[in-house]
Design a protein around this motif. Structure first.
Motif, short mmCIF file in Angstrom:
data_model
loop_
_atom_site.label_atom_id
_atom_site.label_comp_id
_atom_site.label_asym_id
_atom_site.label_seq_id
_atom_site.Cartn_x
_atom_site.Cartn_y
_atom_site.Cartn_z
N LYS A 124 -2.75 -0.70 -2.76
CA LYS A 124 -1.89 0.21 -3.53
C LYS A 124 -1.10 -0.52 -4.63
CE LYS A 124 -3.26 3.77 -1.29
NZ LYS A 124 -4.40 4.46 -1.89
N GLY A 125 -0.75 -1.77 -4.38
CA GLY A 125 -0.01 -2.54 -5.39
C GLY A 125 -0.83 -2.73 -6.66
N CYS A 127 -3.33 -0.74 -7.66
CA CYS A 127 -3.43 0.58 -8.30
C CYS A 127 -2.16 0.90 -9.07
CB CYS A 127 -3.72 1.64 -7.24
SG CYS A 127 -5.31 1.46 -6.41
N TYR A 128 -1.01 0.63 -8.45
CA TYR A 128 0.27 0.89 -9.11
C TYR A 128 0.40 0.09 -10.40
CZ TYR A 128 5.27 0.90 -10.02
OH TYR A 128 6.49 1.02 -10.64
N GLU A 131 -1.84 1.56 -13.16
CA GLU A 131 -1.33 2.86 -13.61
C GLU A 131 -0.05 2.67 -14.43
OE1 GLU A 131 -1.25 5.23 -10.01
OE2 GLU A 131 -3.44 5.00 -9.80
N LYS A 132 0.78 1.73 -14.04
CA LYS A 132 2.00 1.43 -14.78
C LYS A 132 1.68 0.94 -16.20
CE LYS A 132 4.57 -2.18 -13.54
NZ LYS A 132 5.58 -3.02 -12.86
#
Length: 156
Positions: A124-125, A127-128, A131-132
């Motif tokens: 998830k890190g 992906c975040y 996306e950021k």
């Protein structure tokens, strides 16, 4: 933060491979993706990509220390999406914003538009982070094994 991308030279391929194996070791232990893990690659794999005219490997440096590597694939044809594959930060340097700064610098060097990248959906890190930075999921995924799915991103 003094992040620079320094173009890797031919005689540094072994250093790239050693860093890559170390950086991806934990993910390999977690997912056991023998066929796709950068941790299982050999010298010849890096050499083959290094010799591609569209590939540039950069060391990610912070205060003149090598903290990671980013590979940019850029056909410079104005049509094909530029690609980051792989990018990694060594364990001792993670969580300091180096990957984010390295991606921004790669985009500055190669043009801000028309990029793609992929990562492990379960991380998830990662992906975040993407996306950021303005990347969006394409909807395409690839199941590697029962623990791991690759998710694909683009940025225009």
């Amino acid at each position: 933060m003094d992040i620079k991308l320094i173009k890797a030279e031919f005689d540094e391929i072994k250093t790239i491979l050693q860093m890559q194996k170390e950086a991806f070791a934990q993910l390999y232990e977690k997912y056991r993706d023998t066929e796709t893990s950068p941790a299982t690659e050999q010298y010849e794999d890096i050499l083959r990509r290094f010799n591609q005219p569209e590939t540039t490997y950069y060391f990610i440096t912070a205060n003149d220390e090598k903290v990671g590597v980013i590979r940019v694939v850029d056909f410079k044809d104005g049509v094909t999406r530029k690609r980051i594959s792989p990018i990694f930060i060594m364990q001792d340097y993670r969580g300091k914003g180096y990957a984010q700064q390295a991606i921004k610098e790669a985009e500055r060097l190669h043009g801000e538009h028309h990029w793609k990248i992929d990562t492990i959906l379960q991380e998830k890190g990662n992906c975040y982070l993407y996306e950021k930075l303005g990347y969006h999921q394409t909807g395409k995924t690839e199941q590697i094994n029962d623990k791991m799915t690759i998710v694909f991103y683009e940025k225009d």
